[in-house]
Write a protein that holds these residues in place. Structure first.
Motif, PDB file in Angstrom:
ATOM      1  N   HIS A 208       0.823  -1.201   0.000  1.00 50.07           N
ATOM      2  CA  HIS A 208       0.000   0.000   0.000  1.00 50.07           C
ATOM      3  C   HIS A 208       0.858   1.253   0.000  1.00 50.07           C
ATOM      4  O   HIS A 208       1.973   1.253   0.500  1.00 50.07           O
ATOM      5  CB  HIS A 208      -0.908   0.014   1.224  1.00 50.07           C
ATOM      6  CG  HIS A 208      -1.504  -1.326   1.522  1.00 50.07           C
ATOM      7  ND1 HIS A 208      -2.236  -2.009   0.597  1.00 50.07           N
ATOM      8  CD2 HIS A 208      -1.417  -2.125   2.610  1.00 50.07           C
ATOM      9  CE1 HIS A 208      -2.600  -3.172   1.104  1.00 50.07           C
ATOM     10  NE2 HIS A 208      -2.106  -3.276   2.325  1.00 50.07           N
ATOM     11  N   THR A 209       0.312   2.299  -0.563  1.00 52.93           N
ATOM     12  CA  THR A 209       1.031   3.565  -0.627  1.00 52.93           C
ATOM     13  C   THR A 209       0.106   4.672  -0.162  1.00 52.93           C
ATOM     14  O   THR A 209      -0.958   4.874  -0.743  1.00 52.93           O
ATOM     15  CB  THR A 209       1.470   3.835  -2.081  1.00 52.93           C
ATOM     16  OG1 THR A 209       1.989   2.633  -2.625  1.00 52.93           O
ATOM     17  CG2 THR A 209       2.511   4.915  -2.137  1.00 52.93           C
ATOM     18  N   PHE A 210       0.494   5.353   0.902  1.00 52.06           N
ATOM     19  CA  PHE A 210      -0.341   6.432   1.439  1.00 52.06           C
ATOM     20  C   PHE A 210       0.449   7.736   1.538  1.00 52.06           C
ATOM     21  O   PHE A 210       0.929   8.095   2.607  1.00 52.06           O
ATOM     22  CB  PHE A 210      -0.852   6.093   2.845  1.00 52.06           C
ATOM     23  CG  PHE A 210      -1.611   4.804   2.937  1.00 52.06           C
ATOM     24  CD1 PHE A 210      -2.857   4.660   2.333  1.00 52.06           C
ATOM     25  CD2 PHE A 210      -1.088   3.727   3.637  1.00 52.06           C
ATOM     26  CE1 PHE A 210      -3.565   3.465   2.424  1.00 52.06           C
ATOM     27  CE2 PHE A 210      -1.797   2.531   3.739  1.00 52.06           C
ATOM     28  CZ  PHE A 210      -3.031   2.403   3.137  1.00 52.06           C
ATOM     29  N   PRO A 211       0.609   8.445   0.460  1.00 55.45           N
ATOM     30  CA  PRO A 211       1.326   9.709   0.566  1.00 55.45           C
ATOM     31  C   PRO A 211       0.395  10.851   0.962  1.00 55.45           C
ATOM     32  O   PRO A 211      -0.787  10.828   0.618  1.00 55.45           O
ATOM     33  CB  PRO A 211       1.847   9.917  -0.858  1.00 55.45           C
ATOM     34  CG  PRO A 211       0.901   9.185  -1.727  1.00 55.45           C
ATOM     35  CD  PRO A 211       0.215   8.125  -0.905  1.00 55.45           C
ATOM     36  N   TYR A 212       0.931  11.802   1.688  1.00 52.39           N
ATOM     37  CA  TYR A 212       0.196  13.020   2.038  1.00 52.39           C
ATOM     38  C   TYR A 212       1.025  14.174   1.489  1.00 52.39           C
ATOM     39  O   TYR A 212       2.158  14.372   1.906  1.00 52.39           O
ATOM     40  CB  TYR A 212       0.096  13.219   3.549  1.00 52.39           C
ATOM     41  CG  TYR A 212      -0.613  12.116   4.311  1.00 52.39           C
ATOM     42  CD1 TYR A 212      -0.126  10.817   4.332  1.00 52.39           C
ATOM     43  CD2 TYR A 212      -1.767  12.395   5.039  1.00 52.39           C
ATOM     44  CE1 TYR A 212      -0.774   9.818   5.046  1.00 52.39           C
ATOM     45  CE2 TYR A 212      -2.421  11.399   5.761  1.00 52.39           C
ATOM     46  CZ  TYR A 212      -1.919  10.110   5.764  1.00 52.39           C
ATOM     47  OH  TYR A 212      -2.554   9.126   6.477  1.00 52.39           O
ATOM     48  N   ILE A 213       0.472  14.909   0.554  1.00 56.39           N
ATOM     49  CA  ILE A 213       1.234  15.981  -0.070  1.00 56.39           C
ATOM     50  C   ILE A 213       0.511  17.301   0.185  1.00 56.39           C
ATOM     51  O   ILE A 213      -0.639  17.456  -0.210  1.00 56.39           O
ATOM     52  CB  ILE A 213       1.387  15.718  -1.577  1.00 56.39           C
ATOM     53  CG1 ILE A 213       2.065  14.360  -1.794  1.00 56.39           C
ATOM     54  CG2 ILE A 213       2.184  16.837  -2.249  1.00 56.39           C
ATOM     55  CD1 ILE A 213       1.701  13.689  -3.087  1.00 56.39           C
ATOM     56  N   GLU A 214       1.180  18.206   0.873  1.00 60.67           N
ATOM     57  CA  GLU A 214       0.534  19.476   1.209  1.00 60.67           C
ATOM     58  C   GLU A 214       1.423  20.611   0.721  1.00 60.67           C
ATOM     59  O   GLU A 214       2.552  20.742   1.155  1.00 60.67           O
ATOM     60  CB  GLU A 214       0.347  19.594   2.728  1.00 60.67           C
ATOM     61  CG  GLU A 214      -0.439  18.435   3.287  1.00 60.67           C
ATOM     62  CD  GLU A 214      -0.577  18.495   4.811  1.00 60.67           C
ATOM     63  OE1 GLU A 214      -0.906  17.475   5.392  1.00 60.67           O
ATOM     64  OE2 GLU A 214      -0.313  19.577   5.384  1.00 60.67           O
ATOM     65  N   VAL A 215       0.903  21.404  -0.192  1.00 62.76           N
ATOM     66  CA  VAL A 215       1.706  22.479  -0.743  1.00 62.76           C
ATOM     67  C   VAL A 215       1.036  23.801  -0.430  1.00 62.76           C
ATOM     68  O   VAL A 215      -0.146  23.993  -0.697  1.00 62.76           O
ATOM     69  CB  VAL A 215       1.903  22.314  -2.255  1.00 62.76           C
ATOM     70  CG1 VAL A 215       2.792  23.414  -2.801  1.00 62.76           C
ATOM     71  CG2 VAL A 215       2.505  20.949  -2.559  1.00 62.76           C
ATOM     72  N   GLN A 216       1.800  24.712   0.158  1.00 57.48           N
ATOM     73  CA  GLN A 216       1.214  25.980   0.585  1.00 57.48           C
ATOM     74  C   GLN A 216       1.982  27.179   0.058  1.00 57.48           C
ATOM     75  O   GLN A 216       1.943  28.254   0.637  1.00 57.48           O
ATOM     76  CB  GLN A 216       1.165  26.039   2.124  1.00 57.48           C
ATOM     77  CG  GLN A 216       0.484  24.827   2.715  1.00 57.48           C
ATOM     78  CD  GLN A 216       0.179  24.986   4.173  1.00 57.48           C
ATOM     79  OE1 GLN A 216       0.403  26.035   4.755  1.00 57.48           O
ATOM     80  NE2 GLN A 216      -0.367  23.943   4.769  1.00 57.48           N
TER      81      GLN A 216
ATOM     82  N   ALA B  54       6.166  19.715  -5.508  1.00 61.19           N
ATOM     83  CA  ALA B  54       6.245  18.386  -4.913  1.00 61.19           C
ATOM     84  C   ALA B  54       5.821  17.383  -5.960  1.00 61.19           C
ATOM     85  O   ALA B  54       4.759  17.511  -6.542  1.00 61.19           O
ATOM     86  CB  ALA B  54       5.327  18.289  -3.702  1.00 61.19           C
ATOM     87  N   GLU B  55       6.670  16.425  -6.221  1.00 60.09           N
ATOM     88  CA  GLU B  55       6.329  15.408  -7.208  1.00 60.09           C
ATOM     89  C   GLU B  55       6.366  14.045  -6.566  1.00 60.09           C
ATOM     90  O   GLU B  55       7.278  13.727  -5.821  1.00 60.09           O
ATOM     91  CB  GLU B  55       7.336  15.430  -8.362  1.00 60.09           C
ATOM     92  CG  GLU B  55       7.109  16.566  -9.316  1.00 60.09           C
ATOM     93  CD  GLU B  55       8.183  16.594 -10.387  1.00 60.09           C
ATOM     94  OE1 GLU B  55       8.196  15.663 -11.195  1.00 60.09           O
ATOM     95  OE2 GLU B  55       8.999  17.530 -10.377  1.00 60.09           O
ATOM     96  N   HIS B  56       5.384  13.267  -6.887  1.00 54.19           N
ATOM     97  CA  HIS B  56       5.296  11.945  -6.274  1.00 54.19           C
ATOM     98  C   HIS B  56       4.978  10.923  -7.349  1.00 54.19           C
ATOM     99  O   HIS B  56       4.106  11.142  -8.169  1.00 54.19           O
ATOM    100  CB  HIS B  56       4.188  11.958  -5.221  1.00 54.19           C
ATOM    101  CG  HIS B  56       3.875  10.612  -4.672  1.00 54.19           C
ATOM    102  ND1 HIS B  56       4.450  10.130  -3.525  1.00 54.19           N
ATOM    103  CD2 HIS B  56       3.086   9.629  -5.128  1.00 54.19           C
ATOM    104  CE1 HIS B  56       4.011   8.909  -3.305  1.00 54.19           C
ATOM    105  NE2 HIS B  56       3.182   8.584  -4.266  1.00 54.19           N
ATOM    106  N   GLU B  57       5.695   9.819  -7.327  1.00 56.34           N
ATOM    107  CA  GLU B  57       5.378   8.735  -8.241  1.00 56.34           C
ATOM    108  C   GLU B  57       5.370   7.426  -7.474  1.00 56.34           C
ATOM    109  O   GLU B  57       6.175   7.225  -6.580  1.00 56.34           O
ATOM    110  CB  GLU B  57       6.441   8.615  -9.345  1.00 56.34           C
ATOM    111  CG  GLU B  57       6.323   9.680 -10.404  1.00 56.34           C
ATOM    112  CD  GLU B  57       7.509   9.673 -11.344  1.00 56.34           C
ATOM    113  OE1 GLU B  57       8.170   8.629 -11.465  1.00 56.34           O
ATOM    114  OE2 GLU B  57       7.769  10.739 -11.934  1.00 56.34           O
ATOM    115  N   ALA B  58       4.485   6.561  -7.859  1.00 62.15           N
ATOM    116  CA  ALA B  58       4.448   5.255  -7.196  1.00 62.15           C
ATOM    117  C   ALA B  58       4.058   4.196  -8.191  1.00 62.15           C
ATOM    118  O   ALA B  58       3.261   4.437  -9.081  1.00 62.15           O
ATOM    119  CB  ALA B  58       3.439   5.281  -6.051  1.00 62.15           C
TER     120      ALA B  58
END
Lengths: 433, 255, 481
Positions: C403-411, C417-421
């Motif tokens: 499982h993959t649970f990313p939390y990405i918060e950009v303010q 922010a880059e995310h790959e899975a």
């Protein structure tokens, strides 16, 4: 313990402040569904920040207000709404009540049944018993809808029938402190096809909320194209769609969240059949002090499912957006191919983006991936355009359009795509000055 | 002289029951190069896969004698260890595993099977530099992950490089010429020809005659509908190039 | 014939834990349970100053009011915190000056683990501070390090000899009330390691600690504090193996890293606590809080290879407070049989031009569950900051979950922010290709898995990388065929 009591009270307080009568039904199954939902509701907590699913969206202020359900007989010119330019059978709901006088039923076709939900419960008892309430989950707003919805539409496309005319559900909200809750059931029998456009618009509404809920059953080999446009003033919209897909069925869902004070979309797809294809796409463009929360679930339950999900957001000054995309792959769902992408552009430092793409996988022979990118838009591309003599302002606009058009470009129906594009342009012009 | 491989009445099918090989007979002796030609879907690649032990195919009838052993009784890795080498039509990518590490593992596993100790680093590197020249393999490719990001031609050259390193008794080249430009084809053929000896043998599977201009076969076989329907000297290949396969098919049908 | 994956999975189940043996050393154990009195006894036994006792007591009082978190993707029977020992020290009569004086039983244990201390000392130049249960037994190379002004000693010694540093930094990165387990650790931590690198000093060798859990039913509460002063550099290694036990044992460590302006800390972990048997009986509960604070232009790099423990709850994090600071997280997590892991990182971007990289490789086999959970937060002040995350999962067999649970918060808008899975399994075609080159399926899997994890393994110091590779192999042996 004290906290729990006060939370529970808060549901009671909310319901006391709700000037809406509870649903009843002659159909024993439906009335059981309603009473179960009511029990759950009374034992539940109001959605709040402590719950993982409501962590980033401030629903609390909207749950402190008083709402009434007001039937309006006002006459409007619905042709003022651009979405009515689409050649469609347009069903108009004002504050959740069906308005026969405003609706435009252009064509009727054998094998395409469009029926007021209240009547459908009696007329299509078998379908109701088979499908009603079978797709939705037991969340607070879904139960609230079950107990208190006013009206809705029942649509059924018979086996081997291609519905030639788009069905357009037009929701208009008006008045102060109103709540609009429609409940819809859409059934596509084997080998059938249907296009649905749903638009949520407003007319001088304030301090109001909507909580529409639809269940869609896409049976073997059927194709459903679905588009949602959310547009309008200073009010809140909770919107729930539950799709169930059978063997070899296809679903294309495109969601455009353009303007509202608060939007929360709960859209979920469960593929119970094999070899399904699912495309979920969305664009959101929150402006100042607006909060849009798109929540999707792709629940792969059977083999060889294919899904593709693209959600894109542009966040303007002081806006707030949440994207939550969960892909679940059951142990049984071997050879699933699932892809999800969420990209967001922040136009200002005061904007806030929360992105949560999730993979939860229990089968080994699968290909699943997700990507998420949040940031400023492509400055290299912007510079390239500038170097070709295009002004910074035009370059930005071009790039934003290109970014957003990727999603609207996925709409097959050209009329609907044009309407969506014109709404998006209008929105962009207002916000990006 | 004894044969290296003797295939008798080999039948094979897919797990869904689709029959692919319907009684193949073939004998290859040391020092020989056999070419197997045939139209698409005639079973050429299946034959290669069955000999190498790919599990997708079920052998329903027949036998394969290899070096006095029952080949079909061996696991894929033991066949390789006994000297059967398959140059893949589509070489597989293995991310993160360097070509060199892969080969070293392979060589040491084969040596261990024969009861020999691991190869010394010096000997290994000497071999790598010698054999890579044979197929003009870029030094950089040796340290990259197995086949990852290789061009089509580089992958095929890498197969022949591995073949050179492993020194097999029986090499099966499955459509090694497909997707190769003329230079690459020449390099690959040069590699194969150089490795030829009186101790080993090759089965070259191909769709086109042009590879056989460079790798000259002793015998050409035509495979059709899962059976060898004609065998002949190298000139047969030229005849096929000229006339296609249809005349042969007719011949078979009228028989 | 080649193995089928099912056969492989079955064989993996039967792979026994190699490091499961008990060292027979007489232990000094305080009675079970946790209350203020126990906290006082621990503090008194360690001859601690009054302020530290107060610090522990205040953490304990907070902990009493906290609830064990349940948001992770983990299912386990919560430990009974009153049924544990909170202090166990090997009974050593006196302080040791050389290895000869160390209990031969302990030395033997390390030999069986393949980590002969003397060899390490002589050959690799690694200074080893190993922790047997809770008390540091021996520190080598201290004298040499001392010449450079580097302090590397047990936490208890540091409390006695460097109280100012401890007082200044303890709990500054992980406050005692940060979370349930951190609070517990703060109240009862027994020992651990302390390291201080002075301004401008590049520590010439890898600093290393080995942890083991030994005493049955002993809670293990390590506390590590690493301070890299301005423009200094240190590479710190932490490795763990634990003997086999039937009861679940609890490990709740806290690691705090502080990288002052321009400093760089590399913290590597190989974790191989006892994972439980093939039926999911026994095994370590590993609830760890690891966090680093980056000041201006500094860098903290976490590398972890996690193959052990029945339950892992661990998120080594970086607080990128200073402008131009960098955080890295490289992780390989392997779960097999009934192991569960919920692990990942947090990258909190506060300063301008801060950067972070996350590379996470999960491998699940058997009936295990392996989750990545990571937070990337770009705060309003963190302009021009960048994050890249790559989270891959590899599944071996169809009874496990990834499982993959990313939390990405950009303010802020200038940050990205880059995310790959991705999730995939070992391809049948890859296995066949290896088989055809004479490599059997088990070896092929080890080869492919090591290749898959290479990006992370490459970040480990050499001698650790070899051990880690060996661990991956052992953990997955038999899992594929």
């Amino acid at each position: 313990m004290e906290a729990a009591v006060s939370e529970k009270n808060s549901v009671s307080v909310f319901l006391e402040n709700l000037d809406v009568s509870e649903n009843t039904s002659n159909n024993s199954y439906v009335s059981e569904v309603i009473s179960e939902a009511k029990d759950r509701l009374l034992n539940s907590k109001l959605p709040n920040k402590k719950q993982e699913s409501w962590k980033y969206s401030k629903i609390a202020p909207w749950l402190k207000k008083k709402y009434c359900c007001s039937r309006s007989n006002e006459d409007f010119d619905i042709s003022a709404y651009a979405s009515t330019s689409v050649n469609a059978n347009t069903l108009v709901f004002v504050n959740g009540y069906y308005r026969d006088d405003l609706s435009i039923l252009r064509d009727s076709q054998n094998g395409v049944i469009i029926q007021n939900m209240t009547e459908a419960v009696d007329l299509f008892k078998d379908d109701i018993d088979k499908y009603y309430n079978k797709a939705k989950d037991a969340s607070f707003f879904a139960d609230l809808n079950t107990v208190y919805h006013t009206n809705g539409v029942f649509i059924k496309v018979d086996e081997n029938v291609i519905a030639e005319t788009t069905v357009h559900l037009l929701h208009i909200q008006t008045g102060t402190g109103t709540i609009a809750q429609s409940r819809n059931l859409v059934i596509l029998e084997k080998n059938s096809k249907l296009d649905i456009l749903e638009s949520q618009l407003e007319l001088n509404a304030s301090d109001s909320i909507s909580n529409h809920l639809s269940e869609f059953f896409v049976n073997e080999n059927a194709l459903l194209n679905y588009t949602l446009i959310q547009k309008g003033g200073d009010n809140a919209a909770i919107h729930s769609n539950y799709f169930i897909q059978e063997d070899f069925s296809k679903l294309n869902s495109n969601v455009f969240s353009l303007q509202k004070k608060f939007i929360r979309n709960n859209h979920s797809v469960r593929t119970v059949g094999t070899d399904t294809e699912t495309r979920l796409n969305g664009s959101f463009m929150p402006g100042a002090n607006e909060q849009f929360d798109n929540r999707t679930l792709l629940d792969h339950r059977n083999v060889r499912g294919y899904s593709e999900e693209v959600y894109k957001g542009i966040l303007f000054e002081k806006s707030n957006a949440v994207f939550y995309g969960r892909i679940f792959v059951d142990q049984k769902a071997q050879q699933t191919n699932a892809y999800l992408n969420n990209s967001n552009i922040l136009m200002d430092d005061s904007a806030r983006m929360h992105s949560k793409p999730e993979l939860e996988i229990y089968a080994d022979d699968v290909k699943c991936s997700h990507g998420s990118a949040t940031g400023d838009f492509d400055t290299e591309a912007q510079f390239y355009l500038q170097a070709r003599g295009i002004s910074l302002d035009s370059a930005r606009k071009m790039l934003i359009h290109a970014f957003m058009n990727e999603v609207s470009g996925k709409i097959e129906n050209i009329e609907i795509r044009d309407v969506v594009n014109s709404y998006m342009n209008e929105r962009m012009m207002k916000l990006d000055q | 002289m004894d044969s290296i491989i003797k295939i008798k009445n080999l039948h094979a099918e897919l797990s869904d029951g689709t029959k692919i090989l319907n009684g193949v007979n073939l004998e290859v002796k040391p020092g020989e190069i056999h070419a197997i030609m045939g139209p698409n879907g005639s079973g050429k690649s299946t034959l290669a896969s069955v000999l190498a032990g790919r599990e997708d195919y079920i052998v329903t009838e027949g036998e394969v004698e290899y070096n006095g052993m029952d080949l079909l009784d061996l696991s894929p890795e033991d066949r390789a260890r006994e000297g059967v080498f398959l140059a893949f039509q589509y070489p597989v990518e293995i991310p993160g595993v360097s070509n060199i590490n892969f080969l070293k593992t392979s060589i040491n596993e084969i040596r261990a099977y024969k009861g020999e100790g691991p190869i010394s680093a010096k000997e290994f590197l000497g071999m790598v530099s010698e054999k890579s020249k044979l197929v003009e393999l870029d030094n950089k490719l040796k340290n990259r992950s197995v086949n990852e990001g290789f061009s089509g031609g580089e992958k095929k050259r890498n197969e022949i490089f591995q073949m050179a390193m492993l020194e097999p008794k029986l090499a099966i080249l499955d459509e090694t010429d497909s997707g190769l430009d003329i230079d690459a084809l020449r390099i690959v053929a040069h590699g194969v020809n150089t490795l030829k000896s009186s101790e080993n043998a090759s089965i070259v599977i191909t769709h086109y005659q042009r590879l056989l201009d460079y790798i000259v076969p002793d015998i050409v076989h035509v495979l059709w509908n899962g059976r060898i329907i004609k065998s002949g000297p190298k000139e047969l290949a030229l005849e096929l190039e000229d006339k296609g396969y249809d005349w042969l098919k007719k011949e078979v049908i009228t028989e | 014939m080649a193995y089928t994956e099912k056969e492989l999975a079955k064989e993996l189940e039967n792979k026994k834990y190699e490091y499961g043996f008990v060292t027979d050393v007489e232990s000094d154990v305080i009675k079970k349970g946790l209350n203020e009195e126990i906290v006082r006894i621990i503090s008194e036994k360690k001859n601690e100053p009054e302020w530290l006792l107060e610090w522990r007591l205040s953490a304990f009082r907070k902990w009493e009011k906290m609830e064990e978190p349940d948001w992770a993707h983990l299912k386990y029977k919560k430990p009974n915190f009153q049924d544990l020992h909170y202090y166990a020290a090997p009974k050593t009569k006196k302080k040791l000056d050389s290895l000869d004086e160390v209990d031969p039983e302990i030395l033997k244990t390390f030999e069986r683990l393949g980590i002969p201390l003397e060899e390490q000392k002589a050959l690799s130049g690694v200074a080893v501070d190993f922790v047997m249960d809770s008390v540091s037994v021996k520190t080598t190379f201290s004298a040499k390090l001392l010449e450079l002004g580097i302090i590397f000693c047990s936490f208890s010694e540091a409390v006695q000899n460097h109280p100012d540093l401890i007082k200044k930094y303890l709990g500054k990165v992980v406050p005692p009330t940060d979370n349930f387990y951190a609070a517990l650790n703060s109240a009862v931590f027994s020992d651990g390691s302390f390291c201080y690198i002075p301004k401008g000093v590049k520590c010439p060798m890898e600093l290393s600690t080995y942890f083991r859990i030994n005493e049955a039913n002993t809670g293990q509460f390590e506390r590590t504090l690493v301070i890299a002063d301005e423009d200094s550099y240190v590479s710190y290694l932490e490795g763990c193996t634990a003997p086999q036990r039937d009861e679940n044992q609890l490990h709740a460590a806290v690691v705090e890293l502080i990288a002052l302006d321009g400093a760089s800390i590399k913290y590597s972990t190989v974790q191989n606590w006892y994972p439980g048997d093939e039926n999911g009986i026994g095994g370590i509960f590993n609830f760890v809080t690891k966090r680093g604070l980056c000041e201006k232009g500094s860098k903290i790099s976490w590398t972890q290879v996690e193959t052990g423990s029945a339950v892992t709850w661990k998120y080594p994090s970086c607080i990128l407070k200073g402008d131009n600071s960098e955080g890295e997280f490289y992780s390989v997590a392997v779960t097999n049989n009934y192991q569960q892991a919920d692990t990942g990182t947090k990258m909190i971007h506060l300063g301008k031009n801060t950067k972070s990289v996350i590379i996470s490789k999960g491998i699940s086999a058997g009936n295990s569950s392996n989750s990545y959970r990571g937070l990337v937060q770009m705060n309003p002040g963190a302009s021009n900051s960048r994050n890249f995350s790559q989270c891959d999962s590899l599944l071996i067999g169809d009874q496990c979950g990834a499982h993959t649970f990313p939390y990405i918060e950009v303010q802020n808008k200038s940050s990205r922010a880059e995310h790959e899975a991705t999730t995939s399994k070992i391809g049948e075609d890859q296995l066949f290709y290896c088989n055809q080159r004479g490599i059997d399926t088990e070896k092929a899997i080890s080869l492919i898995v090591n290749g898959y994890a290479k990006e992370v393994l490459n970040k480990l110091p050499m001698e650790f990388a070899i051990e880690a590779q060996k661990l991956l192999e052992i953990s997955l042996e038999g899992s594929v065929g």
